[in-house]
Write an enzyme that holds these catalytic residues in place. Sequence first.
Site, mmCIF file in Angstrom:
data_model
loop_
_atom_site.group_PDB
_atom_site.id
_atom_site.type_symbol
_atom_site.label_atom_id
_atom_site.label_comp_id
_atom_site.label_asym_id
_atom_site.label_seq_id
_atom_site.Cartn_x
_atom_site.Cartn_y
_atom_site.Cartn_z
ATOM 1 N N ASP A 372 34.082 40.975 41.325
ATOM 2 C CA ASP A 372 35.015 39.949 40.836
ATOM 3 C C ASP A 372 34.807 38.674 41.660
ATOM 4 O O ASP A 372 34.088 38.676 42.653
ATOM 5 C CB ASP A 372 36.445 40.506 41.017
ATOM 6 C CG ASP A 372 37.516 39.584 40.462
ATOM 7 O OD1 ASP A 372 37.217 38.770 39.566
ATOM 8 O OD2 ASP A 372 38.678 39.687 40.926
ATOM 9 N N GLU A 375 32.126 33.629 40.878
ATOM 10 C CA GLU A 375 31.646 32.352 40.304
ATOM 11 C C GLU A 375 30.962 31.481 41.359
ATOM 12 O O GLU A 375 30.020 30.758 40.978
ATOM 13 C CB GLU A 375 32.828 31.613 39.661
ATOM 14 C CG GLU A 375 33.373 32.296 38.414
ATOM 15 C CD GLU A 375 34.204 33.556 38.713
ATOM 16 O OE1 GLU A 375 34.683 33.664 39.857
ATOM 17 O OE2 GLU A 375 34.348 34.393 37.823
ATOM 18 N N ASP A 451 39.945 36.924 32.950
ATOM 19 C CA ASP A 451 41.405 36.936 32.884
ATOM 20 C C ASP A 451 41.967 36.436 31.567
ATOM 21 O O ASP A 451 42.353 35.282 31.445
ATOM 22 C CB ASP A 451 41.964 36.106 34.039
ATOM 23 C CG ASP A 451 41.576 36.696 35.380
ATOM 24 O OD1 ASP A 451 41.353 37.915 35.453
ATOM 25 O OD2 ASP A 451 41.483 35.927 36.353
HETATM 26 O O1 MIG Z 1 42.564 36.132 41.911
HETATM 27 O O2 MIG Z 1 41.480 41.370 42.109
HETATM 28 O O3 MIG Z 1 39.731 38.826 37.032
HETATM 29 O O4 MIG Z 1 40.627 41.456 36.984
HETATM 30 O O5 MIG Z 1 42.590 42.182 38.858
HETATM 31 C C1 MIG Z 1 42.615 37.221 41.040
HETATM 32 C C2 MIG Z 1 42.594 40.875 41.444
HETATM 33 C C3 MIG Z 1 41.555 38.204 41.420
HETATM 34 C C4 MIG Z 1 40.786 38.488 39.147
HETATM 35 C C5 MIG Z 1 40.185 39.474 38.186
HETATM 36 C C6 MIG Z 1 41.189 40.537 37.888
HETATM 37 C C7 MIG Z 1 41.615 41.228 39.158
HETATM 38 C C8 MIG Z 1 42.183 40.205 40.129
HETATM 39 N N1 MIG Z 1 41.206 39.142 40.383
#
Ligand code: MIG
Length: 750
Positions: A372, A375, A451
């Site tokens: 995650d 980016e 998201d």
């Molecule tokens: O700032 O890890 O897209 O699936 O549950 C949020 C917490 C960070 C974004 C991800 C989401 C995940 C969440 N993350």
Amino acid sequence: MIKKTTYGYTVEKDNVFLDVVFYSDSIVRFSYSEENKLPDSTIAVIAKPMKMDVELKGHSIKTKDLQIKINENSLTVEIYDIEGNLINKDKKVDLNNIQVSKELLDEKAFYGMGEKYGWINKIGTDTVNWNSDVLGNSPIHTGTVKEYHTSIPFYIGLSQNLAYGIYFDNTYRTYFDFGKKVEDTIDFRAEDGRIDYFFIYGPQLSKVVRGYSDITGSMPLPRKDFLGYQQCRWSYENRDELMTVAKKMREENIPCDILYLDIDYMKDYKVFTVDSEKFKEFKEMNDILKGMGYKLVVIIDPGVKKEEGYNVYDEGVEKDYFVKDSNGKIYIGEVWPGDSAFPDYLREEVRNWWGELHRELIDYGVDGIWNDMNEPANFCTEAKTIPENTIHMDDKGQSRTHKEIHNIYAMLEAQGTYEGLKKISPNKRPFVLTRAAFAGTQRYAALWTGDNSSIWEHLESSMAMFMNLGLSGYSFIGGDVGGFTHDSNGELLTRWTQLGAFTPLFRNHSAKGTINQEPWCFGDETLDITKKYIKLRYNFITYLYNLMKDSSDKGDPVLRPLFYHYQNDENTYNISDQFMFGENIMICPITRPKTNHRMIYLPEGKWYDYWTQEVIQGGKFIIKKAELDTLPIYIKASSIIPMDKITNYIGEEDNSLEIHYYYGEKGKYNLYLDDGLSFDYKNGKYTEIKFEIEPVDEYLTISGEVIHEGYDIPNIKIVIHGFVKGNKVTIEGDKLNFDKEKRVRLNINK
Ligand code: MIG
């Protein structure tokens, strides 16, 4: 003067070289540079140029499929098919602005561009590629947001009978305009770097998509069990919460294969740590889960907490593995752990280090890694990522700005993770799930669309996003079922689960602070219906697995738009709310609240309503009634479809398989079987059976020929749909030894 080179031709004008390079008779690269040699492609490209039989006549280069006319003054090109029909034409090549403008010819539609919001056809719109933590930047995914988690600078133009693709091989921020600014002009432009693009000729759309996957690679065959239902939440906070979900699934008889741990399993959000207070005896817990048929995936973010004494940070500092600021100091941003450094995955050494860091988690029994925030997301800058002037170092020791590397940062992380997992468990297919990606990332990771929110609009828009991702080389995809932000509800979860059951990655996930949305959270009706569809998914695992195999071999998407198979039918060009699950199954979800009917387009041919078995002649729009427990599904007549027995998890029982034939004309199907887990199939340990079922007079002939036998053949039962009672059925099964080994029993349903 147009000069011959090893792989094509080159033209020079005012110290700018245009290299025309061939990768096949229908794939040509146009690369503009100031060097008198062919520049390197980005890491997205795995194809190598080929020495082709091409001829130059005047200003025209001719291959078996194409003729390319070059204007030596403007360095523009015109591309014709072999009969002389114009396919693609430059208006202008603007080297200063790194922009190519093309004339809009007969194109009715533009597709591709990976993960973008909106309707399937991108004509009249523009977009930007810059990997973004969408929610970090804007309140919600909408059509006004252009920069998504993923950047795939690839589009397909489609006119009646003709499709072509253009892949712009540039990792900087890129801009695409499909006739928005100027009606008859398509242009693409980059913020930096060079003009370097591949033209891929069809004329079939499927050939373009396969060509694109020849250039950027295809998904490796995934583990079969990861095609099962996946349950996630931010977060199952501790061992008890996770085990409660695991047990409840089994108690309620809801098939489920994969469970996830989100960021709270770590100690202070430090990657590669496990909070042993919250998750006591982590290894033992995993053993218990495995015994119940589960596989556990844990999240890993790129941000490494800045904390002396924390081994990952210390090692990264010591070995100089982190991204630097413009003054040469380690760049410190802010993510979940607070002040954090960002690994510089551009170097192989750093990727190897990162990959190796997973060893302990794997030893603990973790089966997959979820990447995650790659980016990469950053909380402390306005752009919500690390600054464009931060510095990466490549393998040659050369500095590269983040501006160039940004869009491939996640891909490099995914590569490090995938290769690391493979080193740790050499004969297990790794599972990596990523949020951000670039062209080619399908080689390393599955992708979820980030998201979304628990709103009907996001359920509806997910279809077009998936179809365009599929056309952009990405097959192993899915979205958060039930919606991520905001509270879901029973009706929404039900409809979302129906759609999700036919996405390659089928994962229910929700955000912290929202109400729980596991199948049992909204009462009995929701539980019953969601369960029905999760079970239905398990009927189609082998079918899906076979699609994944085809996709990994050839690059065909799994979830695909109707025009993939009905290119001549313009009615299909703008259908954003129905999709094909492989060639034979059409899914038409209901994506609006309190809605018990919808319009459906059935392309030519005969279609079976999956639920009623009614046969409907296509080539028309119909209205379908569909109460909350019904997802409209249509099966094409003549299809052969394998159907599995429903189990709690994949591999729970020795599989027996039904082969369903939907009465029509001659049907063909190649069934692929292997252990679904290892790489042994690469050494011949797989079985392939070619089924053919054909009505001949009042008979049905059924044959199953084992083309390759390297893996156990399950018990196979043949089921015929739509067969008229009283007709005789014969089986021609000698090659399968149907009779001798009693593998096939004939069962006439109707
Ligand atoms: O700032 O890890 O897209 O699936 O549950 C949020 C917490 C960070 C974004 C991800 C989401 C995940 C969440 N993350």
